[in-house]
Design a protein around this motif. Sequence first.
Motif, PDB file in Angstrom:
ATOM      1  N   GLY A   1     -21.802  -3.741  52.369  1.00 29.37           N
ATOM      2  CA  GLY A   1     -23.045  -3.900  51.613  1.00 29.37           C
ATOM      3  C   GLY A   1     -23.872  -2.631  51.612  1.00 29.37           C
ATOM      4  N   LYS A   2     -25.039  -2.711  51.009  1.00 30.32           N
ATOM      5  CA  LYS A   2     -25.916  -1.553  50.915  1.00 30.32           C
ATOM      6  C   LYS A   2     -26.279  -1.039  52.306  1.00 30.32           C
ATOM      7  CE  LYS A   2     -30.252  -0.041  48.808  1.00 30.32           C
ATOM      8  NZ  LYS A   2     -31.426  -0.472  48.019  1.00 30.32           N
ATOM      9  N   GLY A   3     -26.093   0.246  52.520  1.00 32.27           N
ATOM     10  CA  GLY A   3     -26.401   0.844  53.809  1.00 32.27           C
ATOM     11  C   GLY A   3     -25.495   0.362  54.934  1.00 32.27           C
ATOM     12  N   GLY A   4     -24.287  -0.146  54.585  1.00 31.85           N
ATOM     13  CA  GLY A   4     -23.365  -0.627  55.603  1.00 31.85           C
ATOM     14  C   GLY A   4     -23.654  -2.032  56.067  1.00 31.85           C
ATOM     15  N   ARG A   5     -24.503  -2.765  55.315  1.00 33.19           N
ATOM     16  CA  ARG A   5     -24.861  -4.123  55.712  1.00 33.19           C
ATOM     17  C   ARG A   5     -23.643  -5.037  55.614  1.00 33.19           C
ATOM     18  NH1 ARG A   5     -26.660  -8.548  52.849  1.00 33.19           N
ATOM     19  NH2 ARG A   5     -26.642  -7.335  50.914  1.00 33.19           N
ATOM     20  N   ILE A   6     -23.530  -5.960  56.568  1.00 32.47           N
ATOM     21  CA  ILE A   6     -22.424  -6.920  56.589  1.00 32.47           C
ATOM     22  C   ILE A   6     -22.703  -8.037  55.589  1.00 32.47           C
ATOM     23  CG2 ILE A   6     -21.201  -8.624  57.985  1.00 32.47           C
ATOM     24  CD1 ILE A   6     -21.722  -6.897  60.417  1.00 32.47           C
ATOM     25  N   THR A   7     -21.742  -8.314  54.716  1.00 31.56           N
ATOM     26  CA  THR A   7     -21.850  -9.405  53.756  1.00 31.56           C
ATOM     27  C   THR A   7     -20.947 -10.557  54.176  1.00 31.56           C
ATOM     28  OG1 THR A   7     -20.040  -8.599  52.361  1.00 31.56           O
ATOM     29  CG2 THR A   7     -22.244  -7.710  51.922  1.00 31.56           C
ATOM     30  N   LYS A   8     -21.107 -11.681  53.492  1.00 29.64           N
ATOM     31  CA  LYS A   8     -20.267 -12.840  53.792  1.00 29.64           C
ATOM     32  C   LYS A   8     -18.798 -12.516  53.571  1.00 29.64           C
ATOM     33  CE  LYS A   8     -19.392 -17.632  52.375  1.00 29.64           C
ATOM     34  NZ  LYS A   8     -19.754 -18.715  51.439  1.00 29.64           N
ATOM     35  N   GLU A   9     -18.501 -11.774  52.496  1.00 30.88           N
ATOM     36  CA  GLU A   9     -17.117 -11.417  52.206  1.00 30.88           C
ATOM     37  C   GLU A   9     -16.530 -10.552  53.317  1.00 30.88           C
ATOM     38  OE1 GLU A   9     -19.563 -11.357  50.012  1.00 30.88           O
ATOM     39  OE2 GLU A   9     -18.860 -13.062  48.831  1.00 30.88           O
ATOM     40  N   ASP A  10     -17.365  -9.675  53.916  1.00 30.35           N
ATOM     41  CA  ASP A  10     -16.879  -8.835  55.019  1.00 30.35           C
ATOM     42  C   ASP A  10     -16.446  -9.699  56.196  1.00 30.35           C
ATOM     43  OD1 ASP A  10     -17.479  -6.572  53.539  1.00 30.35           O
ATOM     44  OD2 ASP A  10     -19.499  -6.387  54.382  1.00 30.35           O
ATOM     45  N   VAL A  11     -17.236 -10.726  56.509  1.00 29.28           N
ATOM     46  CA  VAL A  11     -16.898 -11.605  57.635  1.00 29.28           C
ATOM     47  C   VAL A  11     -15.630 -12.398  57.333  1.00 29.28           C
ATOM     48  CG1 VAL A  11     -17.720 -13.457  59.132  1.00 29.28           C
ATOM     49  CG2 VAL A  11     -19.342 -11.795  58.228  1.00 29.28           C
ATOM     50  N   LEU A  12     -15.531 -12.936  56.098  1.00 33.51           N
ATOM     51  CA  LEU A  12     -14.341 -13.703  55.733  1.00 33.51           C
ATOM     52  C   LEU A  12     -13.095 -12.838  55.751  1.00 33.51           C
ATOM     53  CD1 LEU A  12     -15.772 -15.875  52.798  1.00 33.51           C
ATOM     54  CD2 LEU A  12     -15.300 -16.580  55.143  1.00 33.51           C
ATOM     55  N   ASN A  13     -13.211 -11.593  55.257  1.00 41.48           N
ATOM     56  CA  ASN A  13     -12.070 -10.673  55.296  1.00 41.48           C
ATOM     57  C   ASN A  13     -11.685 -10.324  56.720  1.00 41.48           C
ATOM     58  OD1 ASN A  13     -11.864 -10.563  52.505  1.00 41.48           O
ATOM     59  ND2 ASN A  13     -13.241  -8.820  52.310  1.00 41.48           N
ATOM     60  N   HIS A  14     -12.695 -10.209  57.587  1.00 40.55           N
ATOM     61  CA  HIS A  14     -12.428  -9.927  58.995  1.00 40.55           C
ATOM     62  C   HIS A  14     -11.659 -11.086  59.634  1.00 40.55           C
ATOM     63  CE1 HIS A  14     -13.121  -8.308  63.031  1.00 40.55           C
ATOM     64  NE2 HIS A  14     -13.463  -9.542  63.391  1.00 40.55           N
ATOM     65  N   LEU A  15     -12.058 -12.320  59.301  1.00 35.58           N
ATOM     66  CA  LEU A  15     -11.370 -13.493  59.839  1.00 35.58           C
ATOM     67  C   LEU A  15      -9.945 -13.577  59.315  1.00 35.58           C
ATOM     68  CD1 LEU A  15     -14.199 -16.175  59.588  1.00 35.58           C
ATOM     69  CD2 LEU A  15     -13.188 -15.287  61.680  1.00 35.58           C
ATOM     70  N   LYS A  16      -9.788 -13.325  58.008  1.00 35.17           N
ATOM     71  CA  LYS A  16      -8.442 -13.393  57.425  1.00 35.17           C
ATOM     72  C   LYS A  16      -7.529 -12.324  57.990  1.00 35.17           C
ATOM     73  CE  LYS A  16      -9.976 -15.323  53.009  1.00 35.17           C
ATOM     74  NZ  LYS A  16     -10.117 -15.067  51.547  1.00 35.17           N
ATOM     75  N   GLY A  17      -8.082 -11.154  58.258  1.00 33.64           N
ATOM     76  CA  GLY A  17      -7.265 -10.052  58.761  1.00 33.64           C
ATOM     77  C   GLY A  17      -7.050 -10.089  60.249  1.00 33.64           C
ATOM     78  N   GLY A  18      -7.793 -10.939  60.966  1.00 39.76           N
ATOM     79  CA  GLY A  18      -7.676 -10.984  62.420  1.00 39.76           C
ATOM     80  C   GLY A  18      -6.952 -12.215  62.900  1.00 39.76           C
ATOM     81  N   ALA A  19      -7.645 -12.983  63.734  1.00 40.01           N
ATOM     82  CA  ALA A  19      -7.010 -14.125  64.375  1.00 40.01           C
ATOM     83  C   ALA A  19      -6.606 -15.196  63.376  1.00 40.01           C
ATOM     84  CB  ALA A  19      -7.955 -14.722  65.411  1.00 40.01           C
ATOM     85  N   ALA A  20      -7.406 -15.341  62.306  1.00 38.25           N
ATOM     86  CA  ALA A  20      -7.086 -16.378  61.330  1.00 38.25           C
ATOM     87  C   ALA A  20      -5.768 -16.087  60.629  1.00 38.25           C
ATOM     88  CB  ALA A  20      -8.205 -16.483  60.291  1.00 38.25           C
ATOM     89  N   LYS A  21      -5.420 -14.825  60.506  1.00 35.85           N
ATOM     90  CA  LYS A  21      -4.189 -14.467  59.821  1.00 35.85           C
ATOM     91  C   LYS A  21      -2.974 -14.967  60.585  1.00 35.85           C
ATOM     92  CE  LYS A  21      -1.847 -10.495  57.758  1.00 35.85           C
ATOM     93  NZ  LYS A  21      -1.888  -9.050  57.546  1.00 35.85           N
ATOM     94  N   ALA A  22      -3.072 -14.948  61.896  1.00 34.80           N
ATOM     95  CA  ALA A  22      -1.962 -15.398  62.718  1.00 34.80           C
ATOM     96  C   ALA A  22      -1.720 -16.889  62.566  1.00 34.80           C
ATOM     97  CB  ALA A  22      -2.229 -15.066  64.183  1.00 34.80           C
ATOM     98  N   ALA A  23      -2.759 -17.627  62.126  1.00 35.72           N
ATOM     99  CA  ALA A  23      -2.615 -19.072  61.978  1.00 35.72           C
ATOM    100  C   ALA A  23      -1.906 -19.447  60.689  1.00 35.72           C
ATOM    101  CB  ALA A  23      -3.982 -19.746  62.014  1.00 35.72           C
ATOM    102  N   VAL A  24      -1.717 -18.501  59.794  1.00 37.60           N
ATOM    103  CA  VAL A  24      -1.060 -18.774  58.524  1.00 37.60           C
ATOM    104  C   VAL A  24       0.394 -18.353  58.617  1.00 37.60           C
ATOM    105  CG1 VAL A  24      -1.076 -18.352  56.061  1.00 37.60           C
ATOM    106  CG2 VAL A  24      -3.222 -18.384  57.330  1.00 37.60           C
TER     107      VAL A  24
END
Length: 413
Positions: free
Chosen positions: A132-155
């Motif tokens: 986001g603006k100025g490096g702000r965390i957005t909802k999509e950033d959190v969801l992408n983080h979940l998909k790319g991390g531990a959540a990815k292993a569950a799929v």
Amino acid sequence: MTTEIKAPQFPEAVADGTVATWHKKPGEAISRDELLVDIETDKVVLEVVAPHDGVVGKILKNEGDTVLSQELVGYLEEGSGAAASEPAAPAQETAAPAAEADAGKVEDGWGPAVRKLISENNLDPSKIKGTGKGGRITKEDVLNHLKGGAAKAAVAESAPKTETSAAPMPAGAASGINFGDREERRVPMTRLRARVAERLLAAQHNSAMLTTFNEVNMKPVMEMRKNYKDMFEKAHGHRLGFMSFFTMAATEALKKYPSVNASIDDNDIVYHGYYDIGVAVSTERGLVVPILRDVDKMGFAEIEGKIVEYGNKAQSGKLSLEDMTGGTFTISNGGVFGSLWSTPILNPPQTAILGMHKIQERPMAVNGKVEILPMMYLALSYDHRLIDGKEAVQFLVAIKELLEDPARMLLDL
């Protein structure tokens, strides 16, 4: 110039919606057709985009607020952003580099949806890359983080996962959250999950539902899939899964037993001269059932391609009302999650639903000898007001016979 931002025009079946996520804050610049706000209904998530370049003005409906069709939710002003119209104070300029470097840790820049996701999933904000603006965390950033991390292993695989009416595991559980001693967390249902719950209860109260079972030897389908899966993927660009076999077999069986493809409307029976098969898909927000239309006119490649398309749209919240409207029969696959046996619940006004399950090797008697074969239990839940037990059993046996000799589907036998 000030432009009004309104909620979309809801279909007649949708009374109202809920503001799910504002993707921009007041004072932030936005480009034409850039996503501005998500409105969640009990069926789909509708996106509202900016009609022109400008700056987000006053927000009238915050995240979680209920909105009606075409209701005013905020304003869009002409301009290029707060930074261009308001000179920054010297102290802010001095602190800007440090603030940007630590943007992922500054909670003041998070929206309510971001705070909720980070809290529920026990995430470390410093490890989330903000876009986001100025490096702000957005909802999509959190969801992408979940998909790319531990959540990815569950799929287990990239293909869309279908299931019975059971709710998917919460994101927090997939991420391995450990609750404290006797800790409780109260999270409101999404509108979609609440609607699913309402429909499932209605199905049980308003139908004479029962289930018949059978088992199918999956060896012939598995061998055909093994022999042709590489050629299939090379020719069509996607994998050859099991769903196309079951969808084709179900369609052929529906042709023989039209009452299974029918629906009840008060005291009338509506027989459908087409075959629109719903495929139950588990998503983060709840269970959805996109429709494969005119399956009798489709081949294996078209069916698999459409299932992949719907699966991707479901996971990203891009399914439209049209994608999920109608349907004459439903297939639900709990086997991808390890279910060996279940009784699927009807999807009204349909009168039957087929449940697939896990393929399990078991000893079977074949021509007087014991063989180890990959077997699957099939379950057909049906409305006994319309479908007799004899017809339900014969329908399920027809599917079993086609799957145990899949060449019959190709030869129209």
